[in-house]
Design a protein around this motif. Sequence first.
Motif, mmCIF file in Angstrom:
data_model
loop_
_atom_site.group_PDB
_atom_site.id
_atom_site.type_symbol
_atom_site.label_atom_id
_atom_site.label_comp_id
_atom_site.label_asym_id
_atom_site.label_seq_id
_atom_site.Cartn_x
_atom_site.Cartn_y
_atom_site.Cartn_z
ATOM 1 N N SER A 270 47.500 77.680 28.469
ATOM 2 C CA SER A 270 48.844 77.730 29.035
ATOM 3 C C SER A 270 48.742 77.719 30.548
ATOM 4 C CB SER A 270 49.567 79.002 28.575
ATOM 5 O OG SER A 270 50.809 79.118 29.222
ATOM 6 N N ILE A 271 49.436 76.772 31.159
ATOM 7 C CA ILE A 271 49.407 76.691 32.614
ATOM 8 C C ILE A 271 50.784 77.047 33.140
ATOM 9 C CG2 ILE A 271 49.109 75.159 34.590
ATOM 10 C CD1 ILE A 271 47.057 73.667 33.056
ATOM 11 N N LYS A 272 50.839 78.138 33.878
ATOM 12 C CA LYS A 272 52.103 78.573 34.465
ATOM 13 C C LYS A 272 52.146 78.049 35.894
ATOM 14 C CE LYS A 272 54.782 82.778 35.426
ATOM 15 N NZ LYS A 272 55.932 82.471 34.611
ATOM 16 N N LYS A 273 53.240 77.335 36.232
ATOM 17 C CA LYS A 273 53.314 76.677 37.523
ATOM 18 C C LYS A 273 54.307 77.394 38.419
ATOM 19 C CE LYS A 273 54.701 72.896 35.680
ATOM 20 N NZ LYS A 273 54.839 73.426 34.344
ATOM 21 N N ILE B 48 45.690 69.458 35.561
ATOM 22 C CA ILE B 48 44.696 70.509 35.355
ATOM 23 C C ILE B 48 44.503 70.826 33.870
ATOM 24 C CG2 ILE B 48 44.203 72.958 35.815
ATOM 25 C CD1 ILE B 48 45.685 72.566 38.481
ATOM 26 N N ALA B 49 45.530 70.571 33.066
ATOM 27 C CA ALA B 49 45.481 70.893 31.638
ATOM 28 C C ALA B 49 44.362 70.119 30.937
ATOM 29 C CB ALA B 49 46.822 70.579 30.982
ATOM 30 N N LYS B 50 43.754 70.731 29.930
ATOM 31 C CA LYS B 50 42.634 70.137 29.210
ATOM 32 C C LYS B 50 42.955 69.831 27.750
ATOM 33 C CE LYS B 50 40.010 70.599 32.836
ATOM 34 N NZ LYS B 50 39.685 69.406 33.648
ATOM 35 N N GLY B 51 44.074 70.352 27.250
ATOM 36 C CA GLY B 51 44.400 70.168 25.840
ATOM 37 C C GLY B 51 44.746 68.732 25.515
ATOM 38 N N ILE C 53 47.311 80.390 36.065
ATOM 39 C CA ILE C 53 48.421 80.304 37.004
ATOM 40 C C ILE C 53 47.989 79.442 38.190
ATOM 41 C CG2 ILE C 53 49.964 81.584 38.529
ATOM 42 C CD1 ILE C 53 49.633 83.971 36.661
ATOM 43 N N VAL C 54 48.752 78.397 38.442
ATOM 44 C CA VAL C 54 48.443 77.489 39.538
ATOM 45 C C VAL C 54 49.563 77.581 40.572
ATOM 46 C CG1 VAL C 54 47.992 75.104 40.193
ATOM 47 C CG2 VAL C 54 47.277 75.935 37.948
#
Length: 428
Positions: free
Chosen positions: A3-6, A48-51, A29-30
Amino acid sequence: MTSIKKNQTAKDKDKKELKFPFPILLRLIVRTKKREGLIRTRLLGASIAKGEVLTFLDSHCEVNVNWLPPLLNQIALNHKTIVCPMIDVIDHNHFGYEAQAGDAMRGAFDWEMYYKRIPIPPELQRTDPSDPFESPVMAGGLFAVNRKWFWDLGGYDPGLEIWGGEQYEISFKVWMCGGGMFDVPCSRVGHIYRKYVPYKVPSGTSLARNLKRVAETWMDEFAEYVYQRRPEYRHLSTGDLSAQKELRKHLKCKDFKWFMAAVAWDVPKYFPPVEPLPASWGEIRNVAANLCVDSKHGGTGTELRLDICVKDGSERTWSHEQLFTFGWREDIRPGEPLHTRKFCFDAVSHSSPVTLYDCHGMKGNQHWSYRKDKTLFHPVSSSCIDCNPAEKKIFMNRCDPLSETQQWIFEHINMTVLEKINSKKNSS
């Protein structure tokens, strides 16, 4: 799950430890070094996500039970598919959760580029209403997509500023460049519809610029229909479009004429590119009172009133709004034929006030008929618009064609169009 929180800003006050009460394998967190806006911040998170699958949600959302598997299933069937959940409503006052109003509907747009919803045509209706269905455009920013396919499509156009228009850009692009888009009834996500925007948009940026950039890149000759309704867009600078047009050429994307014929073929039924001639327009003058309907530039819930007609010497101030259009949708809207506002005359009973309400284009409480006896008839309540000249009130009442308080004169009438509308009603 990753999970990427922007975050769109990098203020010190935001730099504090965050605790999450639910299990997540990794939450990254980015933070951007400066304010980038929704569109470019989403691009940063996606980079940035890898999924294998990217899922985009707004921060003011809450996912419902089992919301993700139905989205992933559709992508597993076809990796070139973008899928959108049903967007339910979270009340901004008390955070109560309610299902979206009405049946599942297709995403659409009018030629001012406002998002609309239209019924699923019989040709696309499934035996099981829980099955995913094709949709020409998405509502906003809630969707899932195969990560590789997202980048094959070029992601979002990085030339779009802050937010706005990106849902049309990604929708047109996926359809025209070899993919498809589905809404998934079994996936439910709640969204808070805020009454105001809690941040300031930097000067020099505008939704209009974004929309023109999308139109110039993807809509081909159909962009002219937008400019006819929004002439101020013609002189806006879109910035450099060469990279976007090269992407379209590289992907061998179809043209917008194909999109309108193969995907959005039902949109013109509700939002025709060339606006049909109206039946009547201009001031609406009451015979008994010799006063005009005035909506005072109000919004939803505003009650219509009588006032001295501007043409009779009433002060020509901005507060007056006395031009209306009775158009092919058989509703009445403030404004001249090509520049109406998105509110309609609305009544709920045979004795209610006549108010403005957001136009829905589905007739019902907003369906009117202008009859030969000069009455404005409301089929749903089987009543007519009446008035009290002394109190300047406008309301519904049982029809009495002999009553001059129920007789209204439009400034301009196209008898050919009006008779066609009335004959259609009589035949039905």
